[in-house]
Every structure is written in structure tokens, then in C-alpha cells.
Design a protein around this motif. Structure first.
Motif, PDB file in Angstrom:
ATOM      1  N   UNK A   1       1.998   8.925  -6.161  1.00 21.03           N
ATOM      2  CA  UNK A   1       2.680  10.520  -5.818  1.00 21.03           C
ATOM      3  C   UNK A   1       3.591  11.011  -7.011  1.00 21.03           C
ATOM      4  N   UNK A   2       4.511   9.889  -7.045  1.00 21.86           N
ATOM      5  CA  UNK A   2       5.701  10.293  -7.624  1.00 21.86           C
ATOM      6  C   UNK A   2       5.520  10.407  -9.193  1.00 21.86           C
TER       7      UNK A   2
ATOM      8  N   UNK B   1       0.849   4.101  -2.683  1.00 22.53           N
ATOM      9  CA  UNK B   1       0.823   5.640  -2.429  1.00 22.53           C
ATOM     10  C   UNK B   1       2.161   6.542  -3.018  1.00 22.53           C
ATOM     11  N   UNK B   2       3.112   5.913  -2.785  1.00 25.19           N
ATOM     12  CA  UNK B   2       4.239   6.817  -3.137  1.00 25.19           C
ATOM     13  C   UNK B   2       4.486   6.650  -4.549  1.00 25.19           C
ATOM     14  N   UNK B   3       4.371   5.630  -5.267  1.00 22.69           N
ATOM     15  CA  UNK B   3       4.347   5.538  -6.536  1.00 22.69           C
ATOM     16  C   UNK B   3       3.458   6.311  -7.303  1.00 22.69           C
TER      17      UNK B   3
ATOM     18  N   UNK C   1       0.927  -1.229  -0.047  1.00 22.40           N
ATOM     19  CA  UNK C   1      -0.195   0.098  -0.121  1.00 22.40           C
ATOM     20  C   UNK C   1       0.812   1.294   0.002  1.00 22.40           C
ATOM     21  N   UNK C   2       1.978   1.180   0.896  1.00 20.97           N
ATOM     22  CA  UNK C   2       2.830   2.495   0.878  1.00 20.97           C
ATOM     23  C   UNK C   2       3.324   2.714  -0.365  1.00 20.97           C
ATOM     24  N   UNK C   3       3.992   1.546  -1.086  1.00 17.02           N
ATOM     25  CA  UNK C   3       4.487   1.671  -2.194  1.00 17.02           C
ATOM     26  C   UNK C   3       3.577   2.251  -3.469  1.00 17.02           C
TER      27      UNK C   3
ATOM     28  N   UNK D   1      -2.485  10.196  -5.983  1.00 18.59           N
ATOM     29  CA  UNK D   1      -2.994   9.326  -5.212  1.00 18.59           C
ATOM     30  C   UNK D   1      -4.457   9.132  -5.241  1.00 18.59           C
TER      31      UNK D   1
ATOM     32  N   UNK E   1      -5.423   7.185  -8.025  1.00 14.88           N
ATOM     33  CA  UNK E   1      -5.280   5.849  -7.586  1.00 14.88           C
ATOM     34  C   UNK E   1      -6.317   4.955  -6.960  1.00 14.88           C
TER      35      UNK E   1
END
Lengths: 499, 159
Positions: A404-405, A400-402, A396-398, A413, A416
Motif C-alpha cells: 500500500x505504501x 499489505x502495508x508495504x 501478511x500485515x507487513x 495490494x 501483490x
């Protein structure tokens, strides 16, 4: 310099080779965890490839998918849970071999057949793209319009579940592709004043949402969180007995690979369908039909070669026409566009070295699969012990960051989240999501070709059938839709007559 | 949550009508009879057609078989489990929290809080959850923030 040698120089660089090895390991890890698909692995990887040059980016995607598809066999053979949908066709057969104490043999056969299938599929990719590219140069907007229609139609027809839901799913994808500024008129559509939506729905966060977030939601909603029981069986001599199986079923290997590559070329029909068809053909034509289901390696040879060959096949329409063969190539096309490499026949003239590099990457990725796959089989019992309760929050964190990036803002996000919830709701109600993805990817091209053709023909739709290739493709597209309707009507009339 | 096809069909038709009406407000291309509205209108017509077929199918299923597939709305088994509902809601709320808080609170604190909460909720021990959240946050910050140079928000606390 000759494009082939230039391509060799591009691929055989320490950085690219390191990317291949790392993404191979990543693909094996994701593929061997039940519930995490090869497409999800690709979607998670894309944010990282966003920051790479084109060649390592493509290498990362190709290697990840090739290794993930094989790795799906590992939990299939050991736990009877297919790691990816592509392994589902022969999961029972492989598990039956494990019950007979032949886990090593099942995995060894799967690995070697995957490698050979992948290599033969790569050869088909190389030969078919070069041949089709000459043909593709004759295409105008009319032909591209019909080709995109044909691809999307096939994707709906072969998708799982009902055709009408597949069609609705495709239309949802096409609608999403219309959001943003219309490139022909410059008019904003369905943006409702949002500046961020002017650029359209960001593709990669949408992919991450549809493949990863929906999967996480399904996991938390349905998983019983019980750690699977791994059989107490030493998986050591992986290649023992594989030679005799391959020698006995060498024609199955060739047939499975060819069938896989051919099915892979069909838009919408990826490695999953290739494996099912190859397994069914193997069973139907076998001289030992009665042994199927009881731990017989024959079907395993056909199907595990077919799913890896199907991966390469799916790249044929993607590279030649810019029309993806499956969800993974849909994501890959998105990456190619981001890198300024517009897939289509012009790539053969403008970037022959990059095209050759893609072919070489396919061969290297499949060759690398052999040692990495061997290692994965040896470590399989440890890999299967990784608890999902640790993995899911990390994924999940990956995500979110992916997301965002890609946009450098929370807009990615939000996309997503919305797409993840949409995909979850769609799958809960029997709507396949692969047509939506293809609709999002191809929608822009389809509309552009449609409007260009309309302008050329001054609004006369009959002009869409005025050129021989366009007319053939148009008739074929109509036939794809009419045939199932006619068959269904005929079935209804026959059943009514019987009553 | 599973809806009868008829309900989905009605939703698709309503959506299609709104979409078509809105698309009709788009201008045409200069000197042409068509423009940016053509494609969305075709999509809308397709969606309305799918909606109509789904309504017919849903109603036929409802009347043909009042027990199997007859309900207008049915819930999956997971809805009956409080734990599953809580987990489901927590994942969605975590994403919403990230969207709302990351710019102000910063990436490190936001992701640590989300991870620690989810690790613990999914059955890990308190210590494992804290250590796991710290390691994952640090690794992600390093990979994306320093290696890939993604401008992860630092918030008011500066990290």
C-alpha cells in the motif's frame, strides 16, 4: 573532496550505522526462521527503504541479506532445516556435527567463514567493478542488448527445474514488463483502460507478492504447524576450535570465497548455487572424502564462505551494467532506480562517492555480522522458539502495508495479490520464479536497447553483430542456447544407437 | 494444484495468440516498420514455442507412463486437508477484504480484524490473538503511519 573520503563520511553517520545494526538484526531473525528466505527479507524491507536516502537504503539491503544468509545456517545446524536455500548445501553436514555435540563449533565455523567470505567477496566486487567499468564505457545499445540477452539466458539455464519452464517463466516476466505506456511511442499497452496500469506493474508490490505472499500461501497449505524439537545442547563457546579448523582449511576458505564471488557474478546464479558448487568441489578435491556427511567441517568452510562471497559477486553486473546477478540484486536495482541512481558505467563518473559508499557498506555489513552473528548464535534456541503461527499473520500485515505504501492506494495490494498467486501457481507446477523477476527488471532495458538498435540499423538485424564486442556477446548468447540443445540431441542419438 | 505440462502448454499457446493479436493493433513508430508491438509479438512467439514443447512433453509423459505423471490434473497433498484449504482461502480472503474495506473502514479496524482472525485460526488462544492483533496493528500504524508518513486510510470512523 576525494570520493573515497566523501563516501566514508556518507557511511559513518550515526543514522546509517543504526540502520546497519537494525537491518542486521532483522536479517538474522528472518534468516534463522525456516521458510523465510533472504530474498523475502529484502522484499519486506524495501517499503521501509523507500522512505530513506540512497545510502541507508542500500546499507539496509546489503546488511539484511548478508546476515540472513548466515542466519540460515542456525536452524540448518540445530534442526536440520535450512533457514534459507543458500544453507541447504551443507545443512546435513552441520547437523551431523550437532549430533556429535559440536553445534557451537559448526555455527562458529559457519559464522567466521561467512564473514571472511563476505569480506573477500567485497574485495572482488571493488576490484572487478572498477576494471569492468572502463570496458562498459565502450558499450552501445547493441552491446547492452546482447548483454541483457546473455544475462537472461544464463538465468534460465542455471535456474532450477526444466529449461523450457525457466524460459517460459522469463517470457512471463518480460510480458509483465511491457504492461503500461511504451516510452518510445507513448502508446499504452495491455492497460485495458486502467489509469494505474499506465505506469506499469508496480515493481515492489510485485516482488512482495512473488516472494512473501507465495511463501505465506505455501506455509498455510503445507505446514504441519508442529513446533520443531530444538536439541538440548548448550551453544556457548562459539569460537572454540574455530581457529584450528580455519588454519587447517585456509586454502578451502580462499577457494570457497573466490568460487562464490565468481559464481555470484553470473546472472541468475546467486548464493544458493555458489554454496552447492563450493561444497561439491570441496568434497571432490578433499583428502578425507569418506568423512563428508559425518560431521566434517571441511565442506562447511568452503560452502559457508562461498554463499556470502556470492552476494557481493552478484552486485558486479548490477553496478557496472545494470544487470542483476540474482533476485536480491534485482530488487536492489529497483531501489537504485527509485532513488534516481541508474546503475551502469555512468554511475562511476556521476556518483563515484555513492559507488565507494556501496563498497564500504559491504565491508561494514560483513564486519558487523561477526558480533551480531555471535549474538544470534547465543540466542538461537530462543529465536527458534518463535512460533510461525504468530509470525505469518504479522508478515501478511507487513506485506499489505508495504505494498500500500508504495502506491498510496490499494492498487499496490492488488498487484501483490495477483503476483503472489501467480508465483504460488508457477512454483506448484515446477516453474522457477527467479527468471520472471529478472524479466520484469530487465524487460524495459532490453526492449529499449532492442528498439534503439533497430532504429540505428534501420531494421537490419545483421547490424546487431557489426561491432566486435556486440558480435562476441551475440555469439556467446547463441552458444549458451545451442550448447544444451546439441548436448541433449547428442545424448538422444547415442541412446538410440545403443538400442 | 498441479497440471500436466500439456494443459499448461495449451494455456500458454492460447495466451500467446491473444497477446499477439492484441499487440498487432499497436501503431508503428513514425517513419519505421516497427514499433511498440514488436517486443510483445516476439514474447508471444516465445511463449507459443514453450507451449508447444510443453504439450509434446506432457503428452509423451502421459502416454509413456500412465501412472506417474499421467494424470492431466493432480492435486497436492494439502488439497486433501480441509484445514489447509480453509487456511489457504482465509489468507486470500483476508487480502481481498483489505482491498475492499480499508478505504471505508480504515486501516486500524481492517488490520485488527484480519490479524485477530488469522492468529486465532492458526492455533493461538483467544486472548493471545486479541492482544497480538492489537499490538501488531498499533506498531504498524506507528511505523508506517506516523514514522514513515504513509497516508494509511482512516475510513469513516477516523482512524
Amino acid at each position: 573532496m576525494d570520493p573515497f573520503f566523501a563516501a566514508l563520511e556518507l557511511v559513518f553517520q550515526p543514522y546509517v550505522l543504526l540502520v546497519i545494526v537494525c537491518s542486521g538484526a532483522f536479517g538474522l531473525l528472518v534468516g534463522s526462521i525456516p521458510g523465510l528466505t533472504a530474498t523475502m527479507a529484502t522484499a519486506l524491507l524495501v517499503p521501509v527503504t523507500f522512505f530513506m536516502d540512497p545510502i541507508p537504503a542500500i546499507a539496509a539491503i546489503v546488511t539484511t541479506v548478508a546476515t540472513a544468509i548466515f542466519a540460515g545456517d542456525i536452524p540448518g545446524a540445530l534442526l536440520r532445516i535450512p533457514g534459507t536455500p543458500a544453507s541447504a548445501a551443507y545443512c546435513d553436514e552441520a547437523f551431523a556435527m550437532t549430533r556429535k555435540g559440536q553445534a557451537s563449533k559448526a555455527l562458529g565455523v559457519g559464522l567466521v567463514c561467512s564473514v571472511i567470505g563476505g569480506l573477500l567477496g567485497s574485495a572482488v566486487l571493488m576490484a572487478a567493478t572498477s576494471t569492468l567499468a572502463d570496458f562498459a564505457f565502450k558499450f552501445s545499445s547493441f552491446e547492452y542488448f546482447w548483454l541483457a540477452c546473455l544475462g537472461l539466458s544464463c538465468a534460465v539455464i542455471v535456474s532450477t527445474g526444466s529449461v523450457i519452464k525457466g524460459f517460459a517463466s522469463l517470457l512471463i516476466g518480460l510480458f509483465i514488463s511491457t504492461i503500461g505506456i511504451d516510452l518510445m511511442s507513448g502508446h499504452p499497452r495491455f492497460t485495458f483502460g486502467s489509469i494505474e496500469l499506465l505506469g506499469g506493474v508496480s515493481f515492489i508490490p510485485a516482488m512482495i507478492g512473488m516472494f512473501a505472499i507465495s511463501e505465506i500461501l505455501r506455509f498455510v497449505a503445507t505446514a504441519d504447524h508442529v513446533r520443531p524439537q530444538i536439541p538440548h545442547q548448550r551453544v556457548t563457546s562459539v569460537f572454540e576450535g574455530v581457529g584450528s579448523v580455519l588454519s587447517k582449511y585456509r586454502w578451502n576458505l580462499l577457494r570457497g570465497s573466490s568460487l562464490g564471488a565468481l559464481i555470484g557474478v553470473l546472472p541468475g546464479a546467486g548464493a544458493d548455487i555458489a554454496a552447492w558448487v563450493a561444497y561439491a568441489v570441496s568434497k571432490r578435491t578433499s583428502k578425507e572424502k569418506e568423512k563428508f556427511g559425518d560431521g566434517h567441517a571441511e565442506g562447511l568452510v568452503d560452502a559457508s564462505a562461498a554463499n556470502n562471497a556470492g552476494l557481493s559477486g552478484a552486485w558486479v553486473p548490477a553496478l557496472v551494467f545494470g544487470i542483476p546477478g540474482d533476485s536480491v540484486t534485482a530488487i536492489a536495482i529497483g531501489v537504485l532506480y527509485m532513488k534516481g541512481m541508474n546503475p551502469g558505467p555512468m554511475i562511476f563518473l556521476e556518483n563515484p562517492q555513492i559507488l565507494n559508499a556501496v563498497f564500504i557498506i559491504f565491508f561494514v555489513a560483513n564486519l558487523v555480522l561477526l558480533p551480531l552473528g555471535y549474538l544470534a548464535i547465543r540466542l538461537s534456541t530462543q529465536m527458534l522458539k518463535i512460533p510461525a503461527r504468530m509470525l505469518m499473520p504479522a508478515i501478511l500485515l507487513f506485506c499489505l502495508v508495504g505494498s500500500f505504501a508504495i502506491t498510496n492506494s490499494v492498487y499496490g495490494v492488488i498487484v501483490m495479490l495477483v503476483m503472489g498467486v501467480l508465483a504460488f501457481a508457477m512454483e506448484e507446477n515446477g516453474f522457477p520464479i527467479a527468471p520472471t523477476i529478472l524479466g520484469i527488471v530487465l524487460g524495459g532495458m532490453l526492449e529499449e536497447m532492442f528498439l534503439s538498435s533497430m532504429i540505428k540499423s534501420d531494421g537490419n538485424f545483421l547490424e546487431f553483430f557489426s561491432r566486435p564486442i556486440a558480435a562476441s556477446l551475440g555469439v556467446l548468447t547463441i552458444a549458451v542456447w545451442v550448447y544444451p540443445i546439441m548436448t541433449s540431441l547428442k545424448g538422444n542419438i547415442t541412446s538410440q544407437n545403443r538400442l | 494444484m498441479k497440471f500436466n505440462d500439456a494443459i499448461i502448454g495449451v494455456f500458454l499457446i492460447i495466451f500467446a495468440i491473444i497477446e499477439i493479436l492484441y499487440a498487432r493493433t499497436f501503431p508503428t513508430l513514425f517513419g519505421q516498420q516497427f514499433g511498440p508491438s514488436e517486443f510483445p509479438i516476439l514474447i508471444g512467439i516465445g511463449l507459443a514455442f514453450c507451449g508447444a514443447v510443453l504439450i509434446m512433453r506432457g503428452l509423451r509423459l502421459r502416454y509413456k507412463n500412465a501412472i506417474v505423471g499421467g494424470a492431466l490434473v493432480s492435486v497436492g497433498e494439502w488439497i486433501e486437508s480441509n484445514a489447509a484449504i480453509t487456511n489457504f482461502a482465509l489468507v486470500l480472503l483476508s487480502i481481498l477484504f483489505f482491498i475492499l474495506a480499508v478505504d471505508d473502514v480504515g486501516f486500524v479496524i481492517t488490520s485488527f480484524l484480519i490479524l485477530a482472525l488469522l492468529f486465532k485460526r492458526f492455533g493461538n488462544s483467544f486472548a493471545t490473538s486479541m492482544i497480538g492483533a492489537a499490538i501488531m496493528t498499533g506498531a504498524t500504524k506507528y511505523l508506517f503511519g506516523y514514522w514513515l508518513l504513509v497516508p494509511l486510510p482512516i475510513g469513516q470512523f477516523g482512524f
